[in-house]
Design an enzyme around this catalytic site. Structure first.
Site, PDB file in Angstrom:
ATOM      1  N   LYS A  33      63.069  25.864  -7.150  1.00  0.00           N
ATOM      2  CA  LYS A  33      62.701  26.675  -8.318  1.00  0.00           C
ATOM      3  C   LYS A  33      61.196  26.583  -8.540  1.00  0.00           C
ATOM      4  O   LYS A  33      60.636  25.486  -8.601  1.00  0.00           O
ATOM      5  CB  LYS A  33      63.439  26.171  -9.562  1.00  0.00           C
ATOM      6  N   ASP A  60      61.393  31.361 -11.635  1.00  0.00           N
ATOM      7  CA  ASP A  60      61.796  31.166 -13.039  1.00  0.00           C
ATOM      8  C   ASP A  60      60.645  31.563 -13.960  1.00  0.00           C
ATOM      9  O   ASP A  60      59.954  30.713 -14.502  1.00  0.00           O
ATOM     10  CB  ASP A  60      62.182  29.685 -13.198  1.00  0.00           C
ATOM     11  N   LYS A  62      61.139  34.040 -16.435  1.00  0.00           N
ATOM     12  CA  LYS A  62      61.764  34.490 -17.701  1.00  0.00           C
ATOM     13  C   LYS A  62      61.079  35.728 -18.267  1.00  0.00           C
ATOM     14  O   LYS A  62      60.561  35.710 -19.397  1.00  0.00           O
ATOM     15  CB  LYS A  62      61.725  33.362 -18.741  1.00  0.00           C
ATOM     16  N   ASP A  65      59.729  41.726 -21.821  1.00  0.00           N
ATOM     17  CA  ASP A  65      58.702  42.727 -22.149  1.00  0.00           C
ATOM     18  C   ASP A  65      59.423  44.066 -22.280  1.00  0.00           C
ATOM     19  O   ASP A  65      60.658  44.101 -22.286  1.00  0.00           O
ATOM     20  CB  ASP A  65      57.645  42.742 -21.011  1.00  0.00           C
ATOM     21  N   THR A 119      67.145  25.929 -24.434  1.00  0.00           N
ATOM     22  CA  THR A 119      67.823  24.726 -24.936  1.00  0.00           C
ATOM     23  C   THR A 119      66.934  23.939 -25.901  1.00  0.00           C
ATOM     24  O   THR A 119      67.408  23.081 -26.628  1.00  0.00           O
ATOM     25  CB  THR A 119      68.268  23.805 -23.777  1.00  0.00           C
ATOM     26  N   ARG A 210      62.994  16.158 -12.380  1.00  0.00           N
ATOM     27  CA  ARG A 210      62.482  14.790 -12.314  1.00  0.00           C
ATOM     28  C   ARG A 210      63.380  13.754 -11.656  1.00  0.00           C
ATOM     29  O   ARG A 210      62.852  12.835 -11.015  1.00  0.00           O
ATOM     30  CB  ARG A 210      62.063  14.356 -13.728  1.00  0.00           C
TER      31      ARG A 210
END
Ligand code: C5P
Length: 230
Positions: A33, A60, A62, A65, A119, A210
């Protein structure tokens, strides 16, 4: 093209760091990603480089518009050869339909996924921007809108996966971040699930950053996650 359900989040500030990790990973065993930080610093060339190395790339960014602008951005992402990209469902049905149409109907077109609510959004932030009702009902409603607009799935918390799976059927992609293997640092993620729990709950793809990128031996961390799923 990989059939792995592990997407490693390349959250790095430089292409050198991202390429160094990618060098240790096998395109047949994971996908990658690329998000806003790496893309803004390194540009489309990092996407093209990793695609050439055989990796399936989830871009990614997002997009959110007006429909025409998002459709053109999605077409540009498809031209880079990405495997998956995303838009923000709060851009509305017309925007999502335009984005989906821009990708055409060939079997090898990129997948188009919607972000429902981030989230990081809590009840206070939700109400601050004028939204009403509950966060979980809103996520389900936006996922239905994404499905009705022709999107292939949504990014969601693994906690929402079981309910979304039962409402949206087997073919709907559920891409879930917030994954933490047993005994790993939670970091800033709350409400996490282990890789196996998330797949059992109905996730199709696990986004993992991570626990792999910050491990002293990223490949060993990756292999332990892969093993936990087999
Ligand atoms: O390092 P970690 O495993 O927490 O990384 C999760 C990745 O998923 C990050 O790239 C983060 O931006 C992304 N993400 C997330 N929560 C969302 C959407 C995306 O953590 N709702």
């Amino acid at each position: 093209m990989s059939d792995s359900n592990i997407i490693v989040a390349l959250d790095y500030p430089t292409s050198d760091a991202a390429l160094a990790l990618a060098k240790q990973l096998d395109p047949a065993r994971c996908r990658l990603k690329i998000g806003k930080e790496l893309f803004t610093r390194s540009g489309p060339v990092i996407v093209e480089t990793l695609v050439k190395q055989g990796f399936d790339i989830f871009l990614d960014l997002k997009y959110h518009d007006i429909p025409n602008t998002v459709a053109k951005a999605c077409a540009a992402a498809a031209d880079l050869g990405v495997w998956m990209m995303n838009v923000h469902t709060l851009g509305g049905g017309a925007m999502m339909i335009a984005a989906r149409e821009a990708l055409g109907s060939q079997d090898d077109r990129p997948l188009l996924i919607g972000v429902t609510l981030l989230t990081s959004m809590d009840q206070t932030t939700f109400e601050q921007i004028g939204l009403q009702g509950s966060i979980s009902d809103t996520v389900l409603r936006l996922a239905k809108l994404a499905d009705d607009s022709g999107l292939d799935g949504v990014v969601c918390s693994a906690q929402e996966a079981a309910q979304l799976r039962s409402q949206r059927g087997q073919d709907f992609q559920l891409v879930t971040p917030g994954i933490r293997p047993e005994n790993s640092e939670q970091g800033d993620q709350h409400r996490t699930m282990t890789p196996l729990e998330a797949i059992t709950a109905g996730s199709t793809q696990l986004v993992i950053g991570r626990p792999i990128t910050a491990a002293s031996d990223p490949m060993a961390a990756f292999e332990a996650i892969e093993k936990s799923l087999n």
